[in-house]
Design a protein around this motif. Sequence first.
Motif, short mmCIF file in Angstrom:
data_model
loop_
_atom_site.label_atom_id
_atom_site.label_comp_id
_atom_site.label_asym_id
_atom_site.label_seq_id
_atom_site.Cartn_x
_atom_site.Cartn_y
_atom_site.Cartn_z
N ASP A 6 45.38 45.18 45.72
CA ASP A 6 43.96 44.75 45.62
C ASP A 6 43.40 45.16 46.96
O ASP A 6 42.70 44.44 47.58
CB ASP A 6 43.83 43.15 45.57
CG ASP A 6 44.61 42.31 46.53
OD1 ASP A 6 45.59 42.85 47.10
OD2 ASP A 6 44.24 41.28 46.67
N ARG A 7 43.96 46.13 47.62
CA ARG A 7 43.62 46.60 48.93
C ARG A 7 42.41 47.71 48.65
O ARG A 7 42.32 48.59 47.82
CB ARG A 7 44.72 47.30 49.75
CG ARG A 7 45.87 46.51 50.05
CD ARG A 7 45.62 45.87 51.11
NE ARG A 7 46.80 44.98 51.83
CZ ARG A 7 47.56 44.01 51.09
NH1 ARG A 7 47.53 43.87 49.85
NH2 ARG A 7 48.60 43.55 51.78
N ASP A 47 46.45 39.25 38.58
CA ASP A 47 45.49 38.08 38.81
C ASP A 47 44.30 38.21 39.44
O ASP A 47 43.30 37.55 39.47
CB ASP A 47 46.57 37.17 40.06
CG ASP A 47 47.74 36.39 39.54
OD1 ASP A 47 47.96 36.13 38.29
OD2 ASP A 47 48.74 36.11 40.45
N GLU A 48 44.11 39.55 39.98
CA GLU A 48 43.04 39.86 40.57
C GLU A 48 42.46 41.20 40.01
O GLU A 48 42.90 42.19 40.45
CB GLU A 48 42.92 39.84 42.15
CG GLU A 48 41.56 40.00 42.82
CD GLU A 48 41.39 39.81 44.07
OE1 GLU A 48 40.45 39.85 44.90
OE2 GLU A 48 42.77 39.28 44.91
N TYR A 60 31.59 42.90 54.81
CA TYR A 60 32.59 42.17 55.27
C TYR A 60 32.93 41.49 56.47
O TYR A 60 31.98 41.41 57.36
CB TYR A 60 34.12 43.20 55.25
CG TYR A 60 33.73 44.41 56.21
CD1 TYR A 60 34.13 44.32 57.53
CD2 TYR A 60 33.03 45.66 55.80
CE1 TYR A 60 33.77 45.40 58.48
CE2 TYR A 60 32.94 46.68 56.44
CZ TYR A 60 33.40 46.52 57.96
OH TYR A 60 33.07 47.63 58.88
N LYS A 79 41.87 43.61 52.11
CA LYS A 79 41.95 43.12 50.69
C LYS A 79 40.57 42.89 50.23
O LYS A 79 39.75 42.71 50.88
CB LYS A 79 42.69 41.53 50.51
CG LYS A 79 44.27 41.78 51.02
CD LYS A 79 44.76 40.38 50.67
CE LYS A 79 46.54 40.68 50.80
NZ LYS A 79 46.79 39.55 49.79
N GLN A 80 40.60 42.96 48.84
CA GLN A 80 39.42 42.90 48.26
C GLN A 80 38.68 41.52 48.70
O GLN A 80 37.27 41.40 48.76
CB GLN A 80 39.25 43.06 46.70
CG GLN A 80 38.01 42.94 45.86
CD GLN A 80 38.17 42.95 44.45
OE1 GLN A 80 37.62 44.11 44.09
NE2 GLN A 80 38.94 42.51 43.73
N SER A 81 39.51 40.57 48.71
CA SER A 81 38.91 39.22 49.05
C SER A 81 38.25 38.89 50.35
O SER A 81 37.44 38.07 50.61
CB SER A 81 40.24 38.20 48.82
OG SER A 81 41.04 38.35 49.86
N ASP A 82 38.41 40.07 51.33
CA ASP A 82 37.63 40.09 52.63
C ASP A 82 36.39 40.56 52.46
O ASP A 82 35.53 40.15 53.43
CB ASP A 82 38.67 40.81 53.55
CG ASP A 82 39.89 40.27 53.92
OD1 ASP A 82 40.19 39.21 53.99
OD2 ASP A 82 40.92 40.97 54.36
N LEU A 84 32.52 40.35 51.45
CA LEU A 84 31.66 39.16 51.18
C LEU A 84 30.72 39.48 50.24
O LEU A 84 30.35 38.80 49.46
CB LEU A 84 30.94 39.00 52.57
CG LEU A 84 31.81 38.58 53.84
CD1 LEU A 84 31.22 38.37 54.94
CD2 LEU A 84 32.83 37.42 53.35
#
Length: 87
Positions: A6-7, A47-48, A60, A79-82, A84
């Motif tokens: 997920d990077r 999961d993502e 970000y 990571k994709q979660s970083d 915003l």
Amino acid sequence: MKPLADRVLVLPAPAEEKTIGGIIIPDSAKEKPLKGKVIAIGNGTKDEEMVVKPDDTVLYGKYAGTEIELDGEKYLIMKQSDILAIL
């Protein structure tokens, strides 16, 4: 370069050279940009699912990602979660 899982590989936008009033900002006082262009993405994880796509402009966090240099250009890998927001 192909990120794993997920990077996301991001090319940061250039830092501002001048203020609105025309004052030139020295290199030591420039703030790290918080916006960039997605260059490459991983395949995601079970999961993502990957939401961002190459050529998306994203916002970000200030301390997000790891800075790497590739062919003389500085990139961030995070990571994709970083991320915003997608602009």
